[in-house]
Scaffold this active site. Structure first.
Site, PDB file in Angstrom:
ATOM      1  N   ALA A  69       1.401  -9.471 -47.542  1.00  0.00           N
ATOM      2  CA  ALA A  69       0.510  -8.311 -47.606  1.00  0.00           C
ATOM      3  C   ALA A  69      -0.799  -8.691 -48.287  1.00  0.00           C
ATOM      4  CB  ALA A  69       1.186  -7.169 -48.358  1.00  0.00           C
ATOM      5  N   THR A  70      -0.737  -9.649 -49.188  1.00  0.00           N
ATOM      6  CA  THR A  70      -1.976 -10.123 -49.830  1.00  0.00           C
ATOM      7  C   THR A  70      -2.952 -10.608 -48.757  1.00  0.00           C
ATOM      8  OG1 THR A  70      -0.791 -10.731 -51.843  1.00  0.00           O
ATOM      9  CG2 THR A  70      -2.905 -11.836 -51.454  1.00  0.00           C
ATOM     10  N   ASN A 149       2.442   0.259 -57.363  1.00  0.00           N
ATOM     11  CA  ASN A 149       3.491  -0.714 -57.652  1.00  0.00           C
ATOM     12  C   ASN A 149       3.931  -0.697 -59.104  1.00  0.00           C
ATOM     13  OD1 ASN A 149       0.722  -1.769 -57.715  1.00  0.00           O
ATOM     14  ND2 ASN A 149       1.635  -3.622 -58.535  1.00  0.00           N
ATOM     15  N   GLN A 177       4.367  -0.670 -51.204  1.00  0.00           N
ATOM     16  CA  GLN A 177       5.452  -0.016 -51.957  1.00  0.00           C
ATOM     17  C   GLN A 177       5.863   1.302 -51.303  1.00  0.00           C
ATOM     18  OE1 GLN A 177       6.973  -1.271 -54.679  1.00  0.00           O
ATOM     19  NE2 GLN A 177       5.629  -3.019 -55.051  1.00  0.00           N
ATOM     20  N   SER A 194       4.631  -5.307 -46.350  1.00  0.00           N
ATOM     21  CA  SER A 194       5.246  -6.578 -46.733  1.00  0.00           C
ATOM     22  C   SER A 194       6.760  -6.478 -46.568  1.00  0.00           C
ATOM     23  CB  SER A 194       4.900  -6.874 -48.194  1.00  0.00           C
ATOM     24  OG  SER A 194       5.429  -8.109 -48.590  1.00  0.00           O
ATOM     25  N   HIS A 196       9.242  -8.220 -48.008  1.00  0.00           N
ATOM     26  CA  HIS A 196      10.194  -8.440 -49.114  1.00  0.00           C
ATOM     27  C   HIS A 196      10.358  -7.224 -50.028  1.00  0.00           C
ATOM     28  CE1 HIS A 196       7.507  -9.518 -52.661  1.00  0.00           C
ATOM     29  NE2 HIS A 196       6.640  -9.713 -51.691  1.00  0.00           N
ATOM     30  N   THR A 232       1.102 -20.410 -36.083  1.00  0.00           N
ATOM     31  CA  THR A 232       2.412 -20.259 -35.435  1.00  0.00           C
ATOM     32  C   THR A 232       3.263 -19.281 -36.227  1.00  0.00           C
ATOM     33  OG1 THR A 232       2.247 -22.544 -34.696  1.00  0.00           O
ATOM     34  CG2 THR A 232       4.443 -21.528 -34.623  1.00  0.00           C
ATOM     35  N   CYS A 315       2.757 -10.146 -60.602  1.00  0.00           N
ATOM     36  CA  CYS A 315       1.614 -11.074 -60.611  1.00  0.00           C
ATOM     37  C   CYS A 315       0.908 -11.040 -61.960  1.00  0.00           C
ATOM     38  CB  CYS A 315       0.599 -10.722 -59.530  1.00  0.00           C
ATOM     39  SG  CYS A 315       1.255  -9.819 -58.164  1.00  0.00           S
TER      40      CYS A 315
HETATM   41  N1  PLP Z   1       0.271  -4.501 -52.756  1.00  0.00           N
HETATM   42  C1  PLP Z   1       1.231  -3.992 -53.549  1.00  0.00           C
HETATM   43  C2  PLP Z   1       1.177  -2.562 -53.931  1.00  0.00           C
HETATM   44  C3  PLP Z   1       2.272  -4.808 -54.001  1.00  0.00           C
HETATM   45  O1  PLP Z   1       3.215  -4.298 -54.799  1.00  0.00           O
HETATM   46  C4  PLP Z   1       2.289  -6.166 -53.616  1.00  0.00           C
HETATM   47  C5  PLP Z   1       3.331  -7.078 -54.119  1.00  0.00           C
HETATM   48  O2  PLP Z   1       3.687  -7.041 -55.277  1.00  0.00           O
HETATM   49  C6  PLP Z   1       1.279  -6.641 -52.765  1.00  0.00           C
HETATM   50  C7  PLP Z   1       0.291  -5.771 -52.368  1.00  0.00           C
HETATM   51  C8  PLP Z   1       1.272  -8.058 -52.287  1.00  0.00           C
HETATM   52  O3  PLP Z   1       2.311  -8.256 -51.362  1.00  0.00           O
HETATM   53  P1  PLP Z   1       2.790  -9.732 -50.947  1.00  0.00           P
HETATM   54  O4  PLP Z   1       3.812 -10.127 -51.978  1.00  0.00           O
HETATM   55  O5  PLP Z   1       3.391  -9.578 -49.583  1.00  0.00           O
HETATM   56  O6  PLP Z   1       1.596 -10.587 -50.945  1.00  0.00           O
END
Ligand code: PLP
Length: 372
Positions: A69-70, A149, A177, A194, A196, A232, A315
């Site tokens: 997602a980043t 989050n 989230q 995302s 995970h 890929t 993070c």
């Molecule tokens: N945005 C939010 C609200 C998140 O909680 C997170 C992950 O902690 C991310 C973005 C980033 O997701 P990813 O781990 O897939 O890069």
């Protein structure tokens, strides 16, 4: 170990592991090759795409898979600014966004974009009237997350999107989230997700794009994902994301009811000795962010090694700085350091939660009496 860190990541669902396994073993073909095996892998990716799109549940657009997602958020912000017509170089976002949004915005500001970061109220919500005052025809994009989050607060995304559209701006929603936990409202043009966080694998995310609002391409190469995002794709990761999304859709009501029950149980154990950070009404209740006078959150986590929980976003936890989200609520650095994020969900039992919270409470009480 009792796992209470569902905002950092979620346990892989057994069904997800089953869906991924064949693509990790003998089915190793490149999904972009024209061989029969390649076409089979490509077909599995399209099934997965449909499953994630259905879980997102928005009409009139499609999903491109990304590495996280980043990546999706970087792409949405940087690619939208690149595509914006001359004169539209403003970005409006909120102080409680994830670092993937805030740091991308700061980078864009370094490249000449005009950045406005909206404050939030004490309960973590954006004041839409304040947003209105910032909106004009120079705004290219408004970026606001659905579920926070760190504290689970839910922003009024449909309303924010309508206000952004009224001045011709795009609306980007970080629904990382929110997917599988809250309904994603209609309105956003771009939605980042995302795998995970919904019991899928790490290393795969996606950007849902309303048709016609696709950002400029950031990653060039083999032209995969309709030429929008080269590289890929991994059939295993896509199949895992798809299976997780399908399961989230099927279990939607059960998962939500389970989380509500756990929240009520948790509040019962903690009583009024702890203060909840952020709104309790506009909130995803699988996120219990609490604080208590005299508590040192980092020490409490170190003392309770068999309970996995965190101070704030995974993070930011390593940085040693108090959470920017809790600071944005108006908490002092000390109050932010005395906060804990407890996250639970599908695979958390009531007994585990009661056990963990009772021990968190007694450890907190001991720290409080030493500090007093
Ligand atoms: N945005 C939010 C609200 C998140 O909680 C997170 C992950 O902690 C991310 C973005 C980033 O997701 P990813 O781990 O897939 O890069």
């Amino acid at each position: 170990m009792i796992y209470l860190d569902y905002q950092a990541t979620t346990p892989i669902a057994p069904e997800v592991a089953v869906a991924m396994r064949p693509w990790l073993a003998d089915k190793f073909a490149n999904p972009h090759s024209p061989s029969r095996q390649g076409r089979e892998a490509a077909a599995a990716i399209e099934v997965a795409r449909g499953q994630v799109e259905r879980a997102i549940g928005l009409p009139g657009g499609s999903l491109a898979f990304t590495g996280s997602a980043t990546e999706a958020l970087n792409w949405a912000l940087k690619g939208s600014l690149e595509r914006a017509v001359p004169g539209r170089n403003r970005i409006v976002t909120a102080a409680t966004e994830h670092a993937a949004v805030l740091d991308s915005c700061e980078w864009l500001a370094g490249q000449g974009a005009d950045l406005t970061i909206l404050p939030v109220s004490r309960d973590g919500l954006i004041d839409v009237e304040l947003l209105d005052r910032e909106l004009d025809e120079r705004v290219a994009i408004v970026a606001v997350m659905l579920v926070n989050n760190e504290m689970g607060v839910i922003q009024p995304i449909a309303d924010i999107a309508a206000r952004a559209h009224a001045v011709g701006a795009l609306m980007l929603c970080d629904a990382v989230q929110g997917l599988g936990r809250a309904t994603i409202p209609e309105g956003p043009d771009l939605v980042a997700v995302s795998a995970h966080k919904i019991h899928g694998p790490k290393g795969i995310g996606g950007l849902w794009m309303r048709s016609g609002t696709e950002p400029a391409t950031l990653i060039h190469g083999g032209g995969q994902e309709r030429g929008l995002r080269s590289g890929t794709l991994s059939p295993a990761l896509c199949a895992g994301f798809g299976a997780a999304a399908k399961l989230a859709s099927e279990r939607d009501a059960d998962d939500k009811a389970h989380v509500e029950r756990l929240w009520d149980t948790g509040i019962g154990v903690l009583g009024d000795r702890w203060t909840i950070n952020g709104s309790t009404n506009e909130r995803y209740r699988g996120n219990l962010n609490i604080r208590r006078e005299g508590v040192d959150g980092a020490r409490l986590i170190a003392d309770l090694r068999d309970i996995a929980l965190s101070l704030g976003s995974a993070c930011a936890s390593g940085s040693g700085r108090p959470s920017h989200v809790l600071r944005a609520l108006g908490l002092t650095p000390q109050q932010a350091r005395s906060s804990l994020r407890i996250g639970f969900g599908r695979y958390t039992s009531e007994a585990e939660l009661i056990d963990a919270l009772s021990r968190i409470d007694s450890t907190g009480r001991a720290q409080e009496s030493v500090a007093a």
